[in-house]
Design a protein around this motif. Structure first.
Motif, PDB file in Angstrom:
ATOM      1  N   ASN A 199      46.509  44.289  45.632  1.00 39.90           N
ATOM      2  CA  ASN A 199      47.830  44.845  45.929  1.00 39.90           C
ATOM      3  C   ASN A 199      48.143  44.749  47.419  1.00 39.90           C
ATOM      4  OD1 ASN A 199      50.276  46.266  45.499  1.00 39.90           O
ATOM      5  ND2 ASN A 199      49.273  48.187  46.025  1.00 39.90           N
ATOM      6  N   LYS A 200      47.177  45.112  48.254  1.00 41.34           N
ATOM      7  CA  LYS A 200      47.367  45.059  49.703  1.00 41.34           C
ATOM      8  C   LYS A 200      47.532  43.612  50.174  1.00 41.34           C
ATOM      9  CE  LYS A 200      44.807  49.303  50.718  1.00 41.34           C
ATOM     10  NZ  LYS A 200      43.547  49.855  51.288  1.00 41.34           N
ATOM     11  N   LYS A 238      32.940  43.672  46.339  1.00 38.16           N
ATOM     12  CA  LYS A 238      32.906  44.682  47.392  1.00 38.16           C
ATOM     13  C   LYS A 238      33.321  46.080  46.907  1.00 38.16           C
ATOM     14  CE  LYS A 238      31.740  41.975  50.818  1.00 38.16           C
ATOM     15  NZ  LYS A 238      30.507  42.170  51.605  1.00 38.16           N
ATOM     16  N   SER A 239      34.003  46.144  45.789  1.00 40.60           N
ATOM     17  CA  SER A 239      34.556  47.416  45.319  1.00 40.60           C
ATOM     18  C   SER A 239      33.602  48.122  44.364  1.00 40.60           C
ATOM     19  CB  SER A 239      35.894  47.186  44.624  1.00 40.60           C
ATOM     20  OG  SER A 239      36.811  46.552  45.491  1.00 40.60           O
ATOM     21  N   LYS A 240      33.788  49.422  44.249  1.00 45.00           N
ATOM     22  CA  LYS A 240      32.976  50.241  43.357  1.00 45.00           C
ATOM     23  C   LYS A 240      33.636  50.422  41.997  1.00 45.00           C
ATOM     24  CE  LYS A 240      30.816  52.850  47.118  1.00 45.00           C
ATOM     25  NZ  LYS A 240      30.581  54.200  47.729  1.00 45.00           N
ATOM     26  N   ILE A 267      47.892  42.153  35.636  1.00 45.45           N
ATOM     27  CA  ILE A 267      47.657  42.815  36.920  1.00 45.45           C
ATOM     28  C   ILE A 267      48.603  42.309  37.994  1.00 45.45           C
ATOM     29  CG2 ILE A 267      45.983  43.105  38.805  1.00 45.45           C
ATOM     30  CD1 ILE A 267      43.785  43.210  36.728  1.00 45.45           C
ATOM     31  N   PHE A 268      48.847  40.999  38.036  1.00 37.41           N
ATOM     32  CA  PHE A 268      49.746  40.487  39.066  1.00 37.41           C
ATOM     33  C   PHE A 268      51.142  41.078  38.923  1.00 37.41           C
ATOM     34  CE2 PHE A 268      52.924  37.478  40.679  1.00 37.41           C
ATOM     35  CZ  PHE A 268      52.532  37.431  42.009  1.00 37.41           C
ATOM     36  N   ASP A 269      51.657  41.142  37.710  1.00 40.19           N
ATOM     37  CA  ASP A 269      52.974  41.745  37.487  1.00 40.19           C
ATOM     38  C   ASP A 269      52.982  43.212  37.902  1.00 40.19           C
ATOM     39  OD1 ASP A 269      54.036  39.423  36.586  1.00 40.19           O
ATOM     40  OD2 ASP A 269      54.342  40.063  34.507  1.00 40.19           O
ATOM     41  N   GLN A 308      39.747  49.915  42.658  1.00 43.47           N
ATOM     42  CA  GLN A 308      39.620  49.521  44.055  1.00 43.47           C
ATOM     43  C   GLN A 308      39.873  48.023  44.227  1.00 43.47           C
ATOM     44  OE1 GLN A 308      35.760  50.858  45.420  1.00 43.47           O
ATOM     45  NE2 GLN A 308      36.540  52.876  46.003  1.00 43.47           N
ATOM     46  N   ALA A 309      39.390  47.224  43.269  1.00 38.47           N
ATOM     47  CA  ALA A 309      39.634  45.781  43.322  1.00 38.47           C
ATOM     48  C   ALA A 309      41.126  45.482  43.195  1.00 38.47           C
ATOM     49  CB  ALA A 309      38.859  45.077  42.213  1.00 38.47           C
ATOM     50  N   LYS A 310      41.805  46.189  42.282  1.00 31.03           N
ATOM     51  CA  LYS A 310      43.250  46.016  42.120  1.00 31.03           C
ATOM     52  C   LYS A 310      43.994  46.449  43.375  1.00 31.03           C
ATOM     53  CE  LYS A 310      45.139  47.367  38.266  1.00 31.03           C
ATOM     54  NZ  LYS A 310      45.446  48.176  37.044  1.00 31.03           N
TER      55      LYS A 310
END
Length: 350
Positions: free
Chosen positions: A198-199, A186-188, A343-345, A192-194
């Motif tokens: 995060n949200k 869905k992201s460009k 990324i998770f950290d 945006q995916a990260k």
């Protein structure tokens, strides 16, 4: 809730070096008679959280068949917990005959860090040694009060999410990657995916160490609006809550992931215990029609297409991406998303 039919006993006497580890023994129905000439075989399957009920039934049926055709009986031991922790316990010395974990990376970790399992373990059995698989779904409360239909709904300000910790739970890593697959599509951009991920974790109320612990938090402690979970855990929750007083609903998102759950013989252990034949036969039983039926009845998706189609109402078709399509390999996914400073950290520290 989720009590199962098997009698479980604490098995920690000789495992002081493995703190925080819950291990359960499941005695086979063919108990050894004092006057019997049959040899007793102790057999340990180290597995991840949501397979307790599955392997209780597998042990019963396989044990009965084995004792009829051999001069020995099997006493089964079951160990369950977060997949990452289970892999570490085997590395640290837990004498498993086989491991049946949530993802191939955890078995590869045992290979690389201990050498207890042969490097070519994935080639030993069909489907990369994965006799069954699952996918990631949402479990919501009766009548879906927050109107959750897809991943986008999980990042709304009013939503409270329950999901395990990807640092300890294999199921949690599948949950994360299913969400990431949706966000990436869905992201460009990668940023945006990260941001989506995060949200999502910003809305997470509790990060338990394993999938079953998260199920307990959502169901028994009544925390959260939605549980991100294995499909089999969600189906088991519906079964346990009863048809007349249905407390929950399953929501299938528009995109999920094929969560392959592999098995492997722990070669060094079975060679020492001389249980090679039992271990090989046990895994082959999982691929048999009888084994695939048990798998389906315990809400995991069987590899046998005939059995799968027989249970098609239970397992609706859903669009799923594979780990290779999403990340290339589990090693790549682990390095990018779940390693230290991955990324998770990065997002969780925020």
């Amino acid at each position: 809730m989720f009590k199962g039919k098997t009698k479980y006993l604490n098995y920690t006497k000789n495992l002081i070096s493995l703190p925080g580890f819950l291990i359960f023994l499941s005695l086979s129905l063919a108990c050894k008679d004092k006057n019997s000439s049959q040899e007793e075989i102790i057999f340990l399957n180290v597995s991840f959280d949501p397979t307790r009920e599955l392997y209780s039934e597998v042990n019963r049926q396989f044990g009965e068949a084995w004792s009829k055709n051999h001069k020995s009986i099997i006493t089964f031991q079951q160990s369950h917990g977060g997949s990452g922790k289970q892999a570490r316990s085997v590395i640290d010395g837990l004498q498993a005959d086989i491991v049946s974990l949530a993802l191939s990376y955890d078995i590869d970790s045992i290979v690389e860090k201990s050498g207890l399992i042969s490097k070519d373990w994935e080639t030993k059995f069909p489907n990369n040694s994965s006799p069954y698989y699952s996918t990631v779904v949402f479990l919501v409360r009766k009548n879906n009060p927050k109107n959750i239909k897809d991943w986008d709904d999980l990042i709304k300000n009013s939503i409270s999410i329950i999901t395990p910790n990807p640092k300890t739970s294999g199921g949690a890593r599948w949950n994360y990657l299913a969400a990431y697959a949706y966000a990436k599509e869905k992201s460009k951009s990668e940023e945006q995916a990260k941001d989506f991920i995060n949200k999502l974790y910003k809305n997470t109320s509790v990060l338990d160490t394993g999938a079953r612990a998260s199920t307990t938090t959502f169901i028994q402690r009544s925390m959260g609006d939605v549980l991100i979970t294995w499909e089999n855990e969600a189906l088991l929750a519906l079964k346990e809550s009863g048809k007349k007083n249905q407390e929950f609903e399953i929501i299938y998102p528009s995109l999920s992931i094929i969560a392959e759950t592999p098995v492997a013989v722990v070669d060094s252990v079975v060679n020492k215990k001389k249980t090679q034949e039992v271990a090989k036969s046990y895994i082959e039983f999982l691929y048999s029609v009888d084994g695939q039926e048990i798998i389906a009845k315990n809400f995991l998706r069987p590899r046998n297409e005939v059995v799968l189609n027989k249970y098609r109402k239970q397992f609706p078709k859903i669009r799923m991406v594979s780990i290779s399509e999403l990340a290339g390999s589990w090693k790549d996914a682990q390095a990018k998303h779940f390693s230290d400073k991955g990324i998770f950290d990065q997002i969780y520290k925020k």
